[in-house]
Design an enzyme around this catalytic site. Structure first.
Site, PDB file in Angstrom:
ATOM      1  N   GLU A  49       0.865  -1.171   0.000  1.00 46.29           N
ATOM      2  CA  GLU A  49       0.000   0.000   0.000  1.00 46.29           C
ATOM      3  C   GLU A  49       0.907   1.228   0.000  1.00 46.29           C
ATOM      4  O   GLU A  49       1.806   1.350   0.843  1.00 46.29           O
ATOM      5  CB  GLU A  49      -0.900   0.043   1.228  1.00 46.29           C
ATOM      6  CG  GLU A  49      -2.058  -0.914   1.193  1.00 46.29           C
ATOM      7  CD  GLU A  49      -2.957  -0.758   2.414  1.00 46.29           C
ATOM      8  OE1 GLU A  49      -2.844   0.279   3.113  1.00 46.29           O
ATOM      9  OE2 GLU A  49      -3.754  -1.661   2.685  1.00 46.29           O
ATOM     10  N   GLU A  60      -6.205   8.930   9.496  1.00 44.34           N
ATOM     11  CA  GLU A  60      -4.866   8.633   9.982  1.00 44.34           C
ATOM     12  C   GLU A  60      -4.616   9.197  11.378  1.00 44.34           C
ATOM     13  O   GLU A  60      -5.055  10.288  11.718  1.00 44.34           O
ATOM     14  CB  GLU A  60      -3.813   9.190   9.025  1.00 44.34           C
ATOM     15  CG  GLU A  60      -4.083   8.929   7.551  1.00 44.34           C
ATOM     16  CD  GLU A  60      -4.184   7.459   7.178  1.00 44.34           C
ATOM     17  OE1 GLU A  60      -3.885   6.602   8.012  1.00 44.34           O
ATOM     18  OE2 GLU A  60      -4.569   7.166   6.033  1.00 44.34           O
TER      19      GLU A  60
END
Length: 268
Positions: A49, A60
């Site tokens: 990824e 995040e």
């Protein structure tokens, strides 16, 4: 069959679990992105990824937010990320690369242009955090027409209806977020993860990877025992933060080799 689908099929034959790794493109410095991708593969990563830097990465935690900020200081954008994939493909034609990011850069480039450029660069799929399934069917079809997969996040709070929506348009694998929160937070309850995966499997026939909160070999092994793959990102980026950049590649390789060894102790 996409490269992601082939990878999972091959691993199933080998009775192995997939190791999926995440780094942010351009972090800690742009010139290390491609060497780090190769180092991850050399250390046992099955799927890569690659985060597309974005100014407001809502999913995040602090670690990956800082990685985005560092990359953006070098003005790393979507086109740069695609160039890194092209460079990686000169030496590696088999390891799937999934771009992970947000809708804004894709919309700015134009969906059709993004799909064409991603395919030309050698991208195998995308995770777009803020594309809900009810708005992403056309995008999924465009990717699939080019043998690329659209991968969705499922959470502990995902309803049965949402799981069914994702099942209808996702491909490649499904990404189960093991924690209520952002990347890199909290501690994983493996029993709860196993229960949720069992519920998801009633509707989703794809391999299921689990991420958010995997930090060491013990956790990785426990999660891999109830899933098809583990996803590890924040902990890799912490290695990059805590290591001089000239030692970044060997540090990441040393860390990830231990993770690979741990999950390989599980027989399929």
């Amino acid at each position: 069959m996409s490269r992601i689908q082939k990878t999972f099929a091959d691993l199933q034959l080998q009775k192995k679990k997939a190791l999926i790794t995440f780094i942010t493109a351009g972090d800690p410095v742009p010139e290390l992105t491609v060497p780090l991708l190769h180092a991850l593969v050399d250390s046992g990563a099955d799927i890569l990824e690659l985060g597309v830097p974005f100014s407001d990465p809502m999913a995040e935690g602090p670690v990956i937010q800082r990685a985005n900020e560092r990359a953006l200081k070098f003005n790393v954008g979507t086109r740069d990320v695609l160039d890194y994939v092209r460079e990686f493909r000169k030496e590696n034609q088999h390891t799937p690369v999934v771009l992970m990011g947000y809708a804004n850069p894709i919309e700015r480039m134009g969906v059709d242009h993004f799909v064409a450029e991603a395919k030309a660069a050698g991208v195998d799929g995308a995770i777009v955090v803020d594309y809900p399934p009810e708005e992403a069917a056309e995008f999924s079809q465009k990717l699939r027409a080019h043998d690329m997969d659209l991968i969705f996040l499922l959470a502990p709070t995902s309803t049965e209806q949402r799981i069914m929506q994702v099942a209808q348009i996702s491909s490649g694998f499904s990404y189960y977020v093991s924690l209520r929160g952002v990347t890199g937070a909290g501690h994983i309850d493996t029993v709860e993860v196993a229960e949720r995966i069992a519920e998801i499997r009633k509707h989703v026939k794809l391999p299921i990877g689990v991420g958010f909160g995997i930090r060491d070999g013990e956790t990785a092994k426990a999660v891999a025992s109830v899933s098809d793959a583990i996803v590890i990102g924040s902990r890799i980026i912490q290695e990059l933060e805590n290591t001089p950049k000239e030692q970044a590649v060997p540090a990441v390789k040393a860390f990830l080799t231990g993770i690979r060894k741990a999950i390989d102790e599980i027989a399929g």
